[in-house]
Design an enzyme around this catalytic site. Structure first.
Site, PDB file in Angstrom:
ATOM      1  NE  ARG A  35       7.550   8.840   1.223  1.00 52.73           N
ATOM      2  CZ  ARG A  35       6.488   9.265   0.557  1.00 52.73           C
ATOM      3  NH1 ARG A  35       5.800  10.277   1.007  1.00 52.73           N
ATOM      4  NH2 ARG A  35       6.169   8.700  -0.573  1.00 52.73           N
ATOM      5  NE  ARG A  39       6.519  17.005   2.088  1.00 51.49           N
ATOM      6  CZ  ARG A  39       5.265  16.978   1.649  1.00 51.49           C
ATOM      7  NH1 ARG A  39       4.677  18.109   1.318  1.00 51.49           N
ATOM      8  NH2 ARG A  39       4.619  15.840   1.545  1.00 51.49           N
ATOM      9  NE  ARG A  48      14.106  18.651  -2.280  1.00 52.52           N
ATOM     10  CZ  ARG A  48      12.803  18.433  -2.344  1.00 52.52           C
ATOM     11  NH1 ARG A  48      12.249  17.523  -1.603  1.00 52.52           N
ATOM     12  NH2 ARG A  48      12.048  19.108  -3.182  1.00 52.52           N
ATOM     13  CG  ASP A  84       9.385   8.958  -5.294  1.00 53.05           C
ATOM     14  OD1 ASP A  84       8.877   9.327  -4.220  1.00 53.05           O
ATOM     15  OD2 ASP A  84       8.705   8.515  -6.236  1.00 53.05           O
ATOM     16  CE1 TYR A 159       1.563   7.980  -7.776  1.00 56.64           C
ATOM     17  CE2 TYR A 159       2.709   5.925  -7.347  1.00 56.64           C
ATOM     18  CZ  TYR A 159       2.032   7.040  -6.893  1.00 56.64           C
ATOM     19  OH  TYR A 159       1.824   7.209  -5.547  1.00 56.64           O
TER      20      TYR A 159
HETATM   21  O1  1CP Z   1      12.579   8.180   4.140  1.00 57.66           O
HETATM   22  C1  1CP Z   1      12.135   7.470   3.219  1.00 57.66           C
HETATM   23  O2  1CP Z   1      11.202   6.654   3.389  1.00 57.66           O
HETATM   24  C2  1CP Z   1      12.836   7.495   1.851  1.00 57.66           C
HETATM   25  C3  1CP Z   1      12.258   8.309   0.901  1.00 57.66           C
HETATM   26  C4  1CP Z   1      11.066   7.923   0.029  1.00 57.66           C
HETATM   27  C5  1CP Z   1      10.445   6.680  -0.240  1.00 57.66           C
HETATM   28  C6  1CP Z   1      10.727   5.341   0.396  1.00 57.66           C
HETATM   29  C7  1CP Z   1      10.436   8.881  -0.784  1.00 57.66           C
HETATM   30  C8  1CP Z   1      10.791  10.300  -0.834  1.00 57.66           C
HETATM   31  N1  1CP Z   1       9.508   8.239  -1.552  1.00 57.66           N
HETATM   32  C9  1CP Z   1       9.479   6.907  -1.230  1.00 57.66           C
HETATM   33  C10 1CP Z   1       8.668   5.848  -1.847  1.00 57.66           C
HETATM   34  C11 1CP Z   1       7.384   6.216  -2.489  1.00 57.66           C
HETATM   35  N2  1CP Z   1       7.116   7.238  -3.343  1.00 57.66           N
HETATM   36  C12 1CP Z   1       6.223   5.429  -2.383  1.00 57.66           C
HETATM   37  C13 1CP Z   1       6.144   4.163  -1.604  1.00 57.66           C
HETATM   38  C14 1CP Z   1       6.000   4.476  -0.156  1.00 57.66           C
HETATM   39  C15 1CP Z   1       4.672   4.993   0.270  1.00 57.66           C
HETATM   40  O3  1CP Z   1       3.680   4.261   0.091  1.00 57.66           O
HETATM   41  O4  1CP Z   1       4.619   6.110   0.791  1.00 57.66           O
HETATM   42  C16 1CP Z   1       5.219   6.027  -3.155  1.00 57.66           C
HETATM   43  C17 1CP Z   1       3.793   5.558  -3.340  1.00 57.66           C
HETATM   44  C18 1CP Z   1       5.791   7.174  -3.748  1.00 57.66           C
HETATM   45  C19 1CP Z   1       5.126   8.119  -4.671  1.00 57.66           C
HETATM   46  C20 1CP Z   1       5.167   9.485  -4.096  1.00 57.66           C
HETATM   47  N3  1CP Z   1       6.277  10.282  -4.132  1.00 57.66           N
HETATM   48  C21 1CP Z   1       4.161  10.163  -3.383  1.00 57.66           C
HETATM   49  C22 1CP Z   1       2.776   9.617  -3.081  1.00 57.66           C
HETATM   50  C23 1CP Z   1       1.724  10.273  -3.934  1.00 57.66           C
HETATM   51  C24 1CP Z   1       0.405   9.520  -3.928  1.00 57.66           C
HETATM   52  O5  1CP Z   1       0.142   8.779  -4.885  1.00 57.66           O
HETATM   53  O6  1CP Z   1      -0.358   9.689  -2.941  1.00 57.66           O
HETATM   54  C25 1CP Z   1       4.684  11.423  -3.026  1.00 57.66           C
HETATM   55  C26 1CP Z   1       3.990  12.519  -2.279  1.00 57.66           C
HETATM   56  C27 1CP Z   1       6.027  11.471  -3.491  1.00 57.66           C
HETATM   57  C28 1CP Z   1       7.011  12.561  -3.313  1.00 57.66           C
HETATM   58  C29 1CP Z   1       8.042  12.282  -2.284  1.00 57.66           C
HETATM   59  N4  1CP Z   1       8.853  11.169  -2.255  1.00 57.66           N
HETATM   60  C30 1CP Z   1       9.725  11.254  -1.190  1.00 57.66           C
HETATM   61  C31 1CP Z   1       9.459  12.482  -0.518  1.00 57.66           C
HETATM   62  C32 1CP Z   1      10.225  12.999   0.685  1.00 57.66           C
HETATM   63  C33 1CP Z   1       8.401  13.115  -1.206  1.00 57.66           C
HETATM   64  C34 1CP Z   1       7.764  14.432  -0.870  1.00 57.66           C
HETATM   65  C35 1CP Z   1       8.259  15.498  -1.776  1.00 57.66           C
HETATM   66  C36 1CP Z   1       9.209  16.477  -1.176  1.00 57.66           C
HETATM   67  O7  1CP Z   1       9.711  16.371  -0.054  1.00 57.66           O
HETATM   68  O8  1CP Z   1       9.476  17.457  -1.900  1.00 57.66           O
END
Ligand code: 1CP
Length: 352
Positions: A35, A39, A48, A84, A159
Site C-alpha cells: 500500500r 491515501r 483520485r 486491487d 469477499y
Molecule cells: O500500493 C499498493 O500496495 C497497491 C495497491 C493495492 C493493493 C496491493 C490496493 C489498492 N489494494 C491492494 C490489495 C488488496 N485489496 C488486498 C491485499 C492486501 C492487504 O491485505 O491489504 C486486500 C485484502 C484488498 C481488499 C481491499 N481493498 C480492502 C480491505 C478491506 C478489508 O477487508 O478490510 C480495502 C480497504 C480496499 C480498497 C483499496 N484498495 C487499494 C486502495 C488504495 C484502497 C483504498 C480505497 C481508496 O483509496 O479509495
C-alpha cells in the site's frame, strides 16, 4: 527473462530487490511497502479526486501515475502495480464495488452452484487497460522492478461469500465444511482467474508477483492444508515457467508460514507478529523473507522507528535473502515523511 524483453530487463534483473528474492547477495537491503500507493500520499488523493476506486483501476493513465508516485517520492526498490485484488472479478462482470471506508462489497454474495457460471475465465481483453498500464510502466520505471499481484483463492472467496469485509469469515468456513465439493469448485475457478491475471501482468512486463492471502491467518493449519493450499499452489504454478520470483503473503499467518512457503513461493511475506529469524526457522533455508515492521511503528518518534527497523534488518540476516517491508499495508494516516526517512535508514544501514 533478459532475452524476452531486452536490455532494460537485464538491469532490472540485477536489482537488489530481485537479487534478494532469489537469495543472492545485495549491497543494501531492498525496501518497498505494501500500500505504498494510496491515501497516505497527498498526490494520490489529488489524482483520485472525483474518480471511484474501481474506475481508477481501469484507467491506464491513472494506474501508471499512481504506481509511479511512491517510486518518485521515496526511491523504493520496487513498484507495486496500482490495482486491487477484486479487479479481475470486476473485469469478468461480477457485480461488486469498492466502498470508501469499507472495502470490496459484492451485490449478490456467493451462495450456491448456480452462481459458479458467473465466474467465467479471464480473457486478455477484459483487462486490456490494465496490461497496457503494466507495459507503459516498465518503460517509465527503468531499472526499478514492477511487482504484479493477485488475491489468493481463499481471500477472494471470502469477499464473494461474505459479501464484504468480515471479521470471522463465518460463512466462508461454513461453505468449506458443509459443501466441500462446491468450495473446491469455487476456489478452483478463483485460482484460474488469479493465475491468469498474474500471467498477463508478467507477460506485460512485471518482474515479480505477490499472491496476497491476507485473511488466511484465520484458518487452522489443518484446514489451510486441506482446503486452501492446493488452490494457492495452482495460482503460483500458473506462473512457474515465467522465471519471476513469487512472493506469498498473509496476515496473522505465523502458524502457516511453512505451509505458505511450500505451495511454490520463492519469498514468504511475514507480518509483524513473528520475528524474521523465527520465521526462517518455520519456512526453511530455501526461501527469502519479506517484512516485517509493524505499520503502527511509523507513528512513533524517529529514533524508535530506527531502532525497530534495525531489529528487523538484523533478524532478516537469518534468511538467504531479505526484502524490507512493513508487516501489512501502510496505514492511510501515515506521514509520508516518516516513510521517506525509513527508506533512507534501510538503504544506509551498514551490515558487517
Ligand atoms: O500500493 C499498493 O500496495 C497497491 C495497491 C493495492 C493493493 C496491493 C490496493 C489498492 N489494494 C491492494 C490489495 C488488496 N485489496 C488486498 C491485499 C492486501 C492487504 O491485505 O491489504 C486486500 C485484502 C484488498 C481488499 C481491499 N481493498 C480492502 C480491505 C478491506 C478489508 O477487508 O478490510 C480495502 C480497504 C480496499 C480498497 C483499496 N484498495 C487499494 C486502495 C488504495 C484502497 C483504498 C480505497 C481508496 O483509496 O479509495
Amino acid at each position: 527473462m533478459a532475452e524476452r524483453i531486452g536490455s532494460v530487463t537485464s538491469d532490472v534483473s540485477r536489482s537488489d530487490f530481485l537479487r534478494a528474492c532469489r537469495g543472492e547477495a545485495t549491497d543494501r537491503v531492498p525496501v518497498w511497502f505494501m500500500r505504498q500507493a494510496g491515501r497516505s500520499l497527498p498526490e494520490y488523493r489529488a489524482v483520485r479526486e472525483g474518480v471511484a476506486m474501481l474506475d481508477s483501476c481501469f484507467r491506464t493513465d491513472l494506474v501508471v501515475e499512481i504506481t509511479m508516485q511512491p517510486v518518485r517520492r521515496y526511491g523504493v526498490d520496487a513498484a507495486i502495480f496500482f490495482s486491487d485484488i477484486v479487479v479481475p472479478l470486476k473485469a469478468i462482470g461480477v457485480d461488486l464495488d469498492i466502498v470508501p471506508g469499507t472495502g470490496p462489497v459484492v451485490a449478490e454474495p456467493f451462495r450456491d452452484r448456480a452462481q459458479l457460471d458467473a465466474l467465467r475465465g479471464l480473457e486478455p481483453d477484459d483487462v486490456a487497460p490494465i496490461t497496457a498500464a503494466a507495459s507503459a510502466l516498465v518503460g517509465e520505471l527503468g531499472d526499478t522492478p514492477l511487482i504484479g499481484f493477485a488475491g489468493a483463492p481463499f481471500t477472494l472467496a471470502s469477499y464473494l461469500v461474505e459479501g464484504g469485509p468480515s471479521r470471522d469469515h463465518r460463512r466462508t468456513k461454513q461453505l468449506m465444511r458443509s459443501d466441500p465439493d462446491l468450495w473446491h469448485e469455487l476456489a478452483g475457478r478463483l485460482a484460474r482467474i488469479a493465475g491468469d491475471f498474474l500471467r498477463l501482468q508478467v507477460e506485460a512486463g512485471a518482474s515479480a508477483v505477490q499472491l496476497f492471502d491476507s485473511w488466511a491467518g484465520t484458518l487452522s493449519l489443518a484446514d489451510y492444508q486441506e482446503l486452501v493450499a492446493p488452490h494457492s499452489r495452482a495460482v503460483l504454478e500458473a506462473v512457474a515457467d515465467l522465471d519471476v520470483p513469487r512472493i506469498h503473503f498473509g496476515v496473522g499467518t505465523g502458524e502457516l508460514l511453512g505451509a505458505m512457503g511450500d505451495v511454490g513461493a520463492d519469498v514468504v511475506g511475514v507480518d509483524w507478529r513473528v520475528p524474521l529469524d523465527d520465521a526462517v526457522q518455520r519456512i526453511g533455508p530455501d526461501r527469502s523473507v519479506q517484512g516485517n515492521l509493524d505499520p503502527t511503528t511509523l507513528f512513533a518518534p524517529a529514533d524508535v522507528v530506527e531502532r525497530q527497523a534495525a531489529r528487523v534488518i538484523e533478524a532478516g540476516r537469518a534468511a538467504r535473502g531479505h526484502v524490507f517491508n512493513l508487516g501489512h499495508g501502510v496505514l492511510p494516516e501515515t506521514d509520508p515523511d516518516a516513510l521517506a526517512r525509513l527508506v533512507d535508514f534501510v538503504h544506509g544501514y551498514e551490515r558487517d
